[in-house]
Design an enzyme around this catalytic site. Structure first.
Site, PDB file in Angstrom:
ATOM      1  N   GLY A 116     -28.625 -82.155  -3.167  1.00 38.98           N
ATOM      2  CA  GLY A 116     -29.552 -81.176  -4.037  1.00 38.98           C
ATOM      3  C   GLY A 116     -29.884 -81.994  -4.995  1.00 38.98           C
ATOM      4  N   LEU A 117     -30.505 -81.572  -5.391  1.00 38.62           N
ATOM      5  CA  LEU A 117     -31.518 -81.637  -6.849  1.00 38.62           C
ATOM      6  C   LEU A 117     -30.893 -82.841  -7.634  1.00 38.62           C
ATOM      7  CD1 LEU A 117     -34.152 -79.200  -7.674  1.00 38.62           C
ATOM      8  CD2 LEU A 117     -35.082 -81.352  -6.786  1.00 38.62           C
ATOM      9  N   SER A 118     -31.719 -83.383  -8.375  1.00 37.89           N
ATOM     10  CA  SER A 118     -31.011 -84.995  -9.603  1.00 37.89           C
ATOM     11  C   SER A 118     -30.699 -83.543 -10.526  1.00 37.89           C
ATOM     12  CB  SER A 118     -32.601 -85.683 -10.277  1.00 37.89           C
ATOM     13  OG  SER A 118     -31.704 -86.187 -11.541  1.00 37.89           O
ATOM     14  N   GLY A 119     -29.301 -83.499 -10.809  1.00 34.61           N
ATOM     15  CA  GLY A 119     -29.480 -82.817 -12.313  1.00 34.61           C
ATOM     16  C   GLY A 119     -28.128 -81.250 -11.594  1.00 34.61           C
ATOM     17  N   ALA A 120     -28.507 -81.602 -10.375  1.00 39.03           N
ATOM     18  CA  ALA A 120     -27.825 -79.711  -9.607  1.00 39.03           C
ATOM     19  C   ALA A 120     -26.356 -79.856 -10.026  1.00 39.03           C
ATOM     20  CB  ALA A 120     -28.109 -79.589  -8.570  1.00 39.03           C
ATOM     21  N   GLY A 121     -25.096 -80.975  -9.564  1.00 38.71           N
ATOM     22  CA  GLY A 121     -24.008 -81.496 -10.666  1.00 38.71           C
ATOM     23  C   GLY A 121     -23.609 -81.290  -9.397  1.00 38.71           C
ATOM     24  N   LYS A 122     -24.552 -82.689  -8.170  1.00 37.81           N
ATOM     25  CA  LYS A 122     -23.170 -82.886  -7.434  1.00 37.81           C
ATOM     26  C   LYS A 122     -22.177 -83.673  -7.233  1.00 37.81           C
ATOM     27  CE  LYS A 122     -27.570 -84.944  -5.899  1.00 37.81           C
ATOM     28  NZ  LYS A 122     -27.896 -84.544  -7.223  1.00 37.81           N
ATOM     29  N   SER A 123     -22.259 -85.085  -8.636  1.00 41.34           N
ATOM     30  CA  SER A 123     -21.843 -85.848  -8.619  1.00 41.34           C
ATOM     31  C   SER A 123     -20.651 -85.309  -9.365  1.00 41.34           C
ATOM     32  CB  SER A 123     -22.178 -87.245  -9.357  1.00 41.34           C
ATOM     33  OG  SER A 123     -21.223 -88.168  -9.213  1.00 41.34           O
ATOM     34  N   SER A 129     -30.519 -87.079  -1.436  1.00 46.82           N
ATOM     35  CA  SER A 129     -30.728 -87.472  -0.148  1.00 46.82           C
ATOM     36  C   SER A 129     -32.279 -86.000   0.267  1.00 46.82           C
ATOM     37  CB  SER A 129     -29.379 -87.180   1.130  1.00 46.82           C
ATOM     38  OG  SER A 129     -28.600 -85.992   0.532  1.00 46.82           O
TER      39      SER A 129
END
EC number: 2.7.1.25
Lengths: 203, 203
Positions: A36-43, A110
């Protein structure tokens, strides 16, 4: 702990298999590939899933920028080739973890579908679970936790995903999370529920 | 298995730590770095140790040519730079496995002391256990399980360790195995005994 009874046996004709390692772990294993986008909350979602699974006695590990970009992939930059090699290496390492019997959670933007699909292809059936952390660009840009969108808009960062480099949405993600409207805890519970419903959490 | 009781708690301020992962595994973790000449028995001893530990309920994983050269390091050749990069990547991946709470056994010739010491340096105290599988060149050449020494002597393989490329013996291996005179089972038991005596096998 089972003690070794016989000491005069020749073991070296036997290699411990993935099935045996999973049995010892007490559960199945797979890659949970957060994209997902940077800032989407993946981590953040990945680490929350990690915690929830750990609390259930499931063996897990998170691969993210913190432990990969500074180590294994520290000799890679941000060119197109290096980005592809970055994802390739992460995929190969994640495969080894899954083979070892551990649930490995990867949290990387990714952005290219081909790179993610290449990881899917090296995995067995059901061993690659693509988790699309779907947040709109507007949401991510408003959050901008690291101030990166601001820099990208100002032209200080080139090739930033969502601004001047594309993010290719998954076409067949196993799990799509609505990160615009739901809380981190709700999203993490959805992932665990998927694993539970699909029999991953028992051996 | 401990069920998650509270579902309204925010977990994402907490990252599962190495200490917590080891506690769940029920034992400590480290890299067991097997080094030695081709044909010394590194892979065979490593797989036997793997089996013995698995039988004791210890979580382990073997990294060797089979799962690394065809995957993560398939884009590396045998130039000096590529050999160093090969060992560097294996070291970084092994570090991740140890961080995940697993004993990782690596079985590569890894002929250069500087390459091995670089892996030692990225690990914490007691987390890098160098296992020197010490067999004489004469023994290895006589065994020659893959016919590689014959090819190297015939000049069909260039830069072969022990023939026309050096093997630098470990200066400070934690374990040195006499692979000229002892059986595979004896050597494997020595490694497990070292781990047991040094408190690695309990949490």
């Amino acid at each position: 702990m089972t003690d070794q009874k016989a000491t005069n046996v020749t073991w070296h004709d036997h290699t411990v298999t993935k099935v045996e390692r999973r049995k010892l772990m007490g559960h199945k294993s797979a890659i949970l590939w957060f994209t997902g986008l940077s800032g989407a909350g993946k981590s953040t979602v990945a680490n929350t899933v990690d915690h929830l699974m750990h609390e259930k006695g499931i063996h897990t590990y998170v691969l993210d920028g913190d432990n990969v970009r500074m180590g294994l992939n520290k000799n890679l930059g941000f060119s197109a080739d290096d980005r592809t090699e970055n994802i390739r290496r992460i995929g190969e390492v994640a495969k080894l973890f899954s083979d070892a019997g551990i649930f490995v959670l990867t949290a990387f933007i990714s952005p290219y579908r081909a790179d993610r699909d290449r990881v899917r292809e090296i995995m067995g059936e059901g061993e690659f679970i693509e988790v699309y952390v779907n947040a709109s660009l507007a949401t991510c840009e408003e959050r901008d936790p690291k101030g990166l969108y601001k820099k990208a808009r100002a032209g200080e960062i080139k090739g930033f995903t969502g601004i001047d480099d594309p993010y290719e949405e998954p076409a067949k993600a196993e799990i799509t999370l609505d990160a615009d409207t739901k809380s981190i805890d709700e999203l993490a519970q959805e992932v665990v529920a998927y694993l539970d419903a699909n029999g991953y959490l028992s051996a």
